[in-house]
Write a protein that holds these residues in place. Structure first.
Motif: not given
Length: 609
Positions: A478-496
């Motif tokens: 975000m220091a360069s205005g880039l949005e990084v998404r982290v699919p492995f942190c989806d709470h449904r996947l994490v919980q399962y």
């Protein structure tokens, strides 16, 4: 993705404080370079800096709902299920003026009150002011992907995406007490804490309610221990179904999107899934980027963490998946450039973690010239059990955080001035934080032995380790205005996956067995079977020599440098004269000395010890 800040003061009219609120908001320009806004209504002021990703024209903020008593929102993040929520809200009579997820979140609050947080899927940190009840809600996503800090004041609260926004108010001193130093040196991130005295971070899965009578915290989500009833084939299939659905939602963007590719299983899986999802939408190919260091591939030397260079695996996956790939190659001069080092420090509001922070900042800066959104494989190791210490019997059995035992780190106290080290007592601090984590551990009745312990190990990583990495990735991108998404942190996947037995997670005798099986059809065999390799660092001996020279100049130019009251002078002298091929952990100590000194100077840190 954006930067937010604000101020609630129940004893004054903040319309007279617009310059202060604007100064706080301006600190978030790096997070939101596209536009900004301020909302002030009596005791509340909300600031927003926008990185426009969805509904470029319509998603301006802060956003207020129509009505006699204003309900206003300043929002950072992405709610990936916003289209489904919008349809549900429209069915309940809500009308929308924009196509943004911001407006959906605002209307979800109007419909369901604070219970709306249970319906959100995504990464977010935001504040809702309800003029009807004169209360503020500060909300953070379940895994803590997006940061949110606050400082209680005698008559309200200050808050911001980053500490710098709060400190720009001029109402908070940048003081660091013993607990702040403990957090810096203990290699453990305690949920809810910040380095600066009196400041807190909203815990993941938590909302903070601010009322005239005070500030309270409410946990709305936490990992739960439940019996896993699916067999192995069903579990593998479910992991894949979840990943397909997660990626399908996370490739939604009105701006250019790319993937971060290291050639490991995690980033390769995300890149291949993204390519597949974009192809299904008639888009693509996906752009992919990796970081490399000049001469590293040709002269790579294996060490205790990294057996091979990344580049051959990166190129193998890029060719196999058909991505539009680019290597970002860095030189030692880039890593030592004072402007780059300062930029990484300011992004973190903390001493940078050596060349990893500097190189990651430069990688994201280069990517931002081509894309605004990037998908990352971060957190797969925590979710699926990928780190070497998950599989190290001594680390698993150790009565402490396993990464401390598994890495064999020099104790942070070894680098500290002896009297300060005694005051900090890092060993006791770590033991207390470990005890706290174990006390809140979700348990499954009847679970014992290795399965019980590996649930504990997983929980420690998902609540105490991954946040270190998520914070670093968020701040430096975000220091360069880039949005990084982290699919492995989806709470449904994490919980399962959290509830899948350890025997399933290692069914093929390897690390991350479930993930490998779930994406086996998408990756070349070479990449699929690759052993875990951490984020790369430079192996150029000239880098260590340059660090030594910089530290020598620091001491010569300023014998009273702030770091000299913290670091052990004998250790510092040893590091300054160690050969370039010395223990790499000594290089880490030198990085900490340089970064810590600049941090103390630039933030005018006062030590309350």
């Amino acid at each position: 993705m954006c930067g937010i800040t604000g101020w609630v003061s129940y004893e004054r009219d903040l319309s007279t404080q617009r310059p202060t609120v604007e100064a706080m908001t301006d600190t978030m320009i790096c997070r939101g370079p596209d536009e900004g806004g301020v909302f002030i209504d009596g005791p509340v002021a909300l600031g927003h800096r926008r990185l426009a990703v969805i509904d470029i024209e319509g998603g301006k903020q802060p956003m207020a709902a129509e009505g006699l008593a204003p309900v206003a929102l300043t929002y950072s993040g992405e709610v990936y299920n916003f289209q489904e929520l919008r349809a549900e809200l429209e069915g309940k009579g809500h009308t929308f003026r924009t196509a943004s997820d911001t407006e959906v979140v605002l209307h979800a609050y109007l419909e369901w009150g604070s219970a709306f947080v249970d319906r959100l899927t995504g990464m977010y940190a935001f504040a809702v002011w309800d003029g009807r009840t004169r209360e503020l809600l500060l909300v953070r996503d379940r895994m803590g992907i997006k940061p949110l800090y606050y400082q209680a004041m005698p008559d309200g609260v200050l808050f911001g995406s980053e500490p710098k926004a709060i400190m720009a108010s001029g109402l908070v001193d940048p003081a660091v007490d013993l607990d702040g130093l403990r957090e810096i040196f203990a290699s453990v991130k305690t949920p809810g804490t910040a380095y600066f005295r009196g400041m807190k971070e909203v815990r993941p899965g938590t909302f903070v309610r601010v009322r005239p009578e005070g500030v309270t915290e409410h946990r709305y989500w936490a990992l739960e221990a439940t019996e896993h009833t699916d067999d192995l084939p069903t579990t593998i299939a479910t992991v894949r179904e979840l990943l397909d659905d997660i990626i399908a939602h996370q490739v939604v963007s009105d701006v250019p999107l790319c993937s971060l590719l290291s050639g490991g299983l995690d980033s390769s899986a995300i890149t291949a899934l993204t390519q597949r999802a974009l192809t299904a939408r008639g888009q693509g190919p996906v752009r992919s980027f990796c970081v490399d260091f000049e001469g590293l591939t040709e002269n790579f030397v294996a060490d205790h963490l990294r057996a091979e260079a990344d580049t051959p695996y990166v190129h193998a996956l890029a060719e196999f998946a058909g991505t539009e790939h680019r290597d970002i190659v860095l030189r030692t001069d880039d890593l030592m450039d004072p402007a780059n080092r300062t930029a990484a420090l300011l992004a973190r509001d903390a001493p940078p973690q050596g060349d990893i922070d500097i190189s990651m900042f430069l990688l994201f800066k280069a990517i931002r010239e081509h894309s605004t959104v990037a998908l990352s494989g971060e957190a797969a190791d925590e979710v699926f059990g990928g780190y070497s210490w998950f599989h190290d019997e001594a680390a698993v059995k150790a009565d402490t955080f396993p990464w401390l035992a598994g890495l064999g780190n020099l104790d942070g106290a070894d680098f500290l001035e002896p009297d300060l080290a005694t005051k900090l007592d890092l060993a006791t601090y770590r033991a207390d934080r470990y005890s706290d984590a174990m006390a809140e551990m979700p348990r499954l009745a009847g679970e014992d032995g290795l399965e019980k312990r590996m649930r504990e190990i997983s929980y420690l990583h998902l609540t105490r380790f991954v946040n270190i990495l998520l914070d670093r990735k968020d701040r430096l991108s975000m220091a360069s205005g880039l949005e990084v998404r982290v699919p492995f942190c989806d709470h449904r996947l994490v919980q399962y996956v959290f509830n899948a037995p350890w025997a399933m997670k290692t069914f093929d005798g390897r690390e991350k067995s479930l993930l490998r099986a779930a994406v086996a059809d998408l990756l070349p065999e070479k990449v699929l079977q690759r052993v875990k390799s951490p984020y790369p660092t430079t192996q150029d001996p000239n880098y260590y020599l340059a660090l030594q020279k910089a530290a020598q100049e620091m001491i010569a130019n300023d014998p009273e440098a702030p770091i000299m009251s913290i670091i052990n002078p004998m250790i510092l002298q040893a590091i300054l004269h160690a050969p370039a091929d010395a223990d790499p952990r000594l290089r880490d100590g030198l990085e900490s000395a340089l970064g810590g000194n600049e941090w103390a100077q630039r933030y005018k840190v006062t030590l309350d010890v």
